[in-house]
Design a protein around this motif. Structure first.
Motif, PDB file in Angstrom:
ATOM      1  N   ASP A  28      -4.450  -7.211   1.563  1.00 51.91           N
ATOM      2  CA  ASP A  28      -5.822  -7.169   1.073  1.00 51.91           C
ATOM      3  C   ASP A  28      -6.717  -6.261   1.908  1.00 51.91           C
ATOM      4  O   ASP A  28      -7.931  -6.235   1.719  1.00 51.91           O
ATOM      5  CB  ASP A  28      -6.415  -8.582   1.043  1.00 51.91           C
ATOM      6  CG  ASP A  28      -6.475  -9.221   2.427  1.00 51.91           C
ATOM      7  OD1 ASP A  28      -5.915  -8.632   3.377  1.00 51.91           O
ATOM      8  OD2 ASP A  28      -7.067 -10.311   2.555  1.00 51.91           O
ATOM      9  N   GLY A  29      -6.128  -5.508   2.839  1.00 55.61           N
ATOM     10  CA  GLY A  29      -6.915  -4.617   3.676  1.00 55.61           C
ATOM     11  C   GLY A  29      -7.358  -5.243   4.970  1.00 55.61           C
ATOM     12  O   GLY A  29      -7.931  -4.565   5.823  1.00 55.61           O
ATOM     13  N   ASP A  78       0.801  -1.234   0.000  1.00 54.88           N
ATOM     14  CA  ASP A  78       0.000   0.000   0.000  1.00 54.88           C
ATOM     15  C   ASP A  78       0.830   1.278   0.000  1.00 54.88           C
ATOM     16  O   ASP A  78       0.274   2.355   0.216  1.00 54.88           O
ATOM     17  CB  ASP A  78      -0.955   0.051   1.209  1.00 54.88           C
ATOM     18  CG  ASP A  78      -1.853  -1.157   1.290  1.00 54.88           C
ATOM     19  OD1 ASP A  78      -2.077  -1.780   0.239  1.00 54.88           O
ATOM     20  OD2 ASP A  78      -2.330  -1.479   2.396  1.00 54.88           O
ATOM     21  N   SER A 102     -13.869  -6.553   3.964  1.00 59.46           N
ATOM     22  CA  SER A 102     -12.578  -6.561   3.273  1.00 59.46           C
ATOM     23  C   SER A 102     -12.630  -5.709   2.012  1.00 59.46           C
ATOM     24  O   SER A 102     -11.693  -4.938   1.725  1.00 59.46           O
ATOM     25  CB  SER A 102     -12.175  -7.995   2.929  1.00 59.46           C
ATOM     26  OG  SER A 102     -10.969  -8.017   2.202  1.00 59.46           O
ATOM     27  N   GLN A 130     -10.385  -2.276   1.232  1.00 62.11           N
ATOM     28  CA  GLN A 130      -9.540  -2.168   0.043  1.00 62.11           C
ATOM     29  C   GLN A 130      -9.895  -0.936  -0.783  1.00 62.11           C
ATOM     30  O   GLN A 130      -9.018  -0.193  -1.233  1.00 62.11           O
ATOM     31  CB  GLN A 130      -9.692  -3.427  -0.815  1.00 62.11           C
ATOM     32  CG  GLN A 130      -9.074  -4.680  -0.208  1.00 62.11           C
ATOM     33  CD  GLN A 130      -9.206  -5.870  -1.131  1.00 62.11           C
ATOM     34  OE1 GLN A 130      -8.659  -5.890  -2.223  1.00 62.11           O
ATOM     35  NE2 GLN A 130      -9.945  -6.869  -0.703  1.00 62.11           N
TER      36      GLN A 130
END
Length: 563
Positions: A551-552, A66, A93, A97
């Motif tokens: 993936d958050g 990120d 999720s 994202q």
């Protein structure tokens, strides 16, 4: 370290008999060719900056994700949004994202990290071998008149020269410079000779007192490296606080979506009760005023449903705007996430208040930055104290005899004779005026005191935040347990009251109160569970126990000591 590479072959400008116009054209073409392509420049900067970030990224900070500024939200939206729109529901999720890539605030944090890494590349470049090169070409006309001659004497020279060399700052403070100059010229008229010349020179200046300490010489690089580490920590701290805010907002959306559903179900249950009472009233078992009271409760429930739905829609629109999703896109939070929220809320963190404080003191990234900045202040005092010393340097210069024994400077008409030159000297500045250095030293002492106070203040603030977060979490946990029992009892009471009413052992008011209490218990339970989940996220944020995934997502992880 990547930098613009210049060929080791020294460009020597040949004499141009065709005149200054051709020389200028050739020189302009050479200058254009020595430039850097803009795409290549950006790619080189990215490669170097991201390499610096990767090298300084500590494993305790979380996954390396990120932080690249060149990864926009468009590609991610094209992958996630169609899938979300198709099913009409957005998981936690997916929401995280989208928020990570869509948020301008997150993008600004990435850019700030990149800029600090860019500053480090400049600091590193100060200690690299730095090449330089230049060229000059043209035509000169020199006219001299003397008292002994009435006719002026003219010199016309065409030619050019090229200079190339390197410069290197050593960790000892020594500055090493070497350069080679080649020139060629054509004397059209005058008393000079046509030909070429070359000049090589090497010089080194080594400080002995002021500026000779390795720590002082490397201070610019040291501080730049530490600034990059600080910004990486700040970026990861931001990632965690940002994720917590998105998750908390998502939990609130799920809460209000359930409250809308419970309000709708409350209306349906009251309407079913009203139909039953209408049937019983035909046989005289229910009075008219009881029917009217039931109808009045239905109107109240419809009003509550309208207000709750309006508030939920407003919250949903704001959340969509945060994800850069048009408000008219029909997307809602996935209600199935409520099960995960319940599971998350039911899991109590087994940690005392004192243990939480100790974990935060070890793991808080902002506190680690502040602690290291105190060390920086001590180092800055040593650097400032070094500037108070006298200047004492050894200077060495070597310049062998040049080929052709003549060269010229930027002006092609400035002809000079060159000789061999070898120099070794000792240069001293007895520091008669050090007012600026004295003041900087005093500033460094004051800065240390200020930094120590700021560190203590932040430490106390972190302790206060953790104590509050721990108390909020404990209170929310107890309330969630109480509301779970209250919901269970309210359900049992409603079932019992409905059964008693069928046997004429409970009146309409008893049933309406039981239904109202059950609806309130449902709302109380979902609110309490959400409050506990949010309070737990805030606790994990304040104790720095979140591990962010690419993936958050996130997991809870405890680190023994902040690096």
């Amino acid at each position: 370290m990547p930098y613009t590479k210049i060929s080791n072959t020294v460009c020597c400008c040949a004499a141009w008999r065709t005149g200054a116009a051709v020389a200028a054209a050739v020189l302009a073409a050479a200058l254009i060719g020595c430039g850097m392509d803009r795409q290549k420049a950006a790619a080189q900067a990215d490669e170097q900056v991201y390499g610096i970030i990767e090298n300084q990224w500590q494993d305790s900070l979380g996954s390396r994700a990120d932080y690249r500024i060149d990864r926009g939200a468009q590609s991610l939206n094209s992958e996630i949004l169609p899938r979300v729109c198709e099913k009409g529901a957005m998981t936690l999720s997916e929401a995280v994202q989208l928020a990570v890539w869509a948020s301008p605030e997150f993008q600004t944090a990435r850019e700030q990290l990149y800029l600090v890494g860019l500053d480090q590349t400049e600091a590193e470049h100060l200690y690299d071998i730095t090449p330089f090169a230049s060229a000059a070409a043209g035509q000169a006309m020199v006219r001299n008149t003397t008292s002994s001659s009435a006719r002026p004497y003219e010199n016309e020279i065409r030619g050019g020269q090229g200079t190339a060399g390197i410069q290197k700052l050593l960790a000892t403070g020594a500055l090493l410079t070497t350069d080679l100059t080649l020139g060629s010229f054509d004397v059209v008229s005058g008393n000079y000779r046509t030909g070429g010349a070359s000049l090589f020179q090497a010089a080194i200046t080594q400080p002995l007192l002021r500026g000779a300490d390795r720590k002082v010489v490397l201070e610019t690089l040291t501080q730049a490296q530490r600034n990059t580490l600080y910004q990486i920590r700040s970026f990861n701290r931001f990632r965690k606080t940002f994720t917590v805010s998105v998750v908390s907002d998502y939990y609130r959306l799920v809460e209000y979506s359930l409250r809308v559903r419970y309000a709708r179900e409350n209306i349906q249950q009251l309407e079913q009760l009203y139909q039953k009472m209408q049937h019983l009233s035909q046989f005289g078992f229910v009075a008219q005023h009881e029917l009217e009271e039931t109808r009045q409760d239905i109107l109240k429930a419809q009003d509550t449903f309208a207000q709750t739905q309006r508030l939920y829609r407003e919250m949903l629109d704001l959340f969509k705007l945060r994800l850069l999703i048009p408000p008219d896109v029909d997307i809602e939070p996935d209600v199935a996430e409520w099960l995960a929220l319940e599971d998350f809320g039911k899991c109590e963190i087994q940690m005392t208040e004192q243990q939480a404080i100790e974990a935060a003191q070890f793991q808080r990234l902002d506190l680690a930055n502040m602690s290291d900045q105190v060390e920086d202040s001590y180092r800055h005092i040593d650097v400032a104290a070094d500037a108070l010393k006298m200047d004492l340097s050894v200077v060495g210069v070597a310049s062998p005899a040049s080929r052709g024994r003549m060269t010229f400077g930027a002006d092609p008409g400035d002809l000079q004779r060159t000789q061999e030159r070898y120099e070794l000297s000792l240069r001293a500045d007895f520091a008669m005026d050090r007012l600026l250095e004295r003041n900087n030293y005093k500033r460094a002492l004051i800065a240390l005191s200020q930094q120590q106070r700021a560190h203590q203040q932040l430490t106390d603030q972190v302790i206060a935040e953790v104590r509050k977060a721990w108390r909020d979490m404990e209170e929310a946990h107890q309330r969630s347990l109480l509301q779970a029992n209250a919901k269970k009892l309210a359900q049992q009471r409603l079932d019992t009251t409905l059964l008693l009413m069928q046997h004429a052992r409970a009146n309409t008011r008893d049933v309406l109160r039981a239904q109202e209490d059950y609806y309130s218990a449902q709302e109380g339970y979902v609110t309490a569970m959400t409050d506990f989940a949010v309070a737990k996220m805030n606790f994990l944020r304040d104790t720095e126990m979140l591990w962010i995934h690419p993936d958050g997502g996130y997991t809870v992880q405890t680190v023994s000591k902040a690096e």
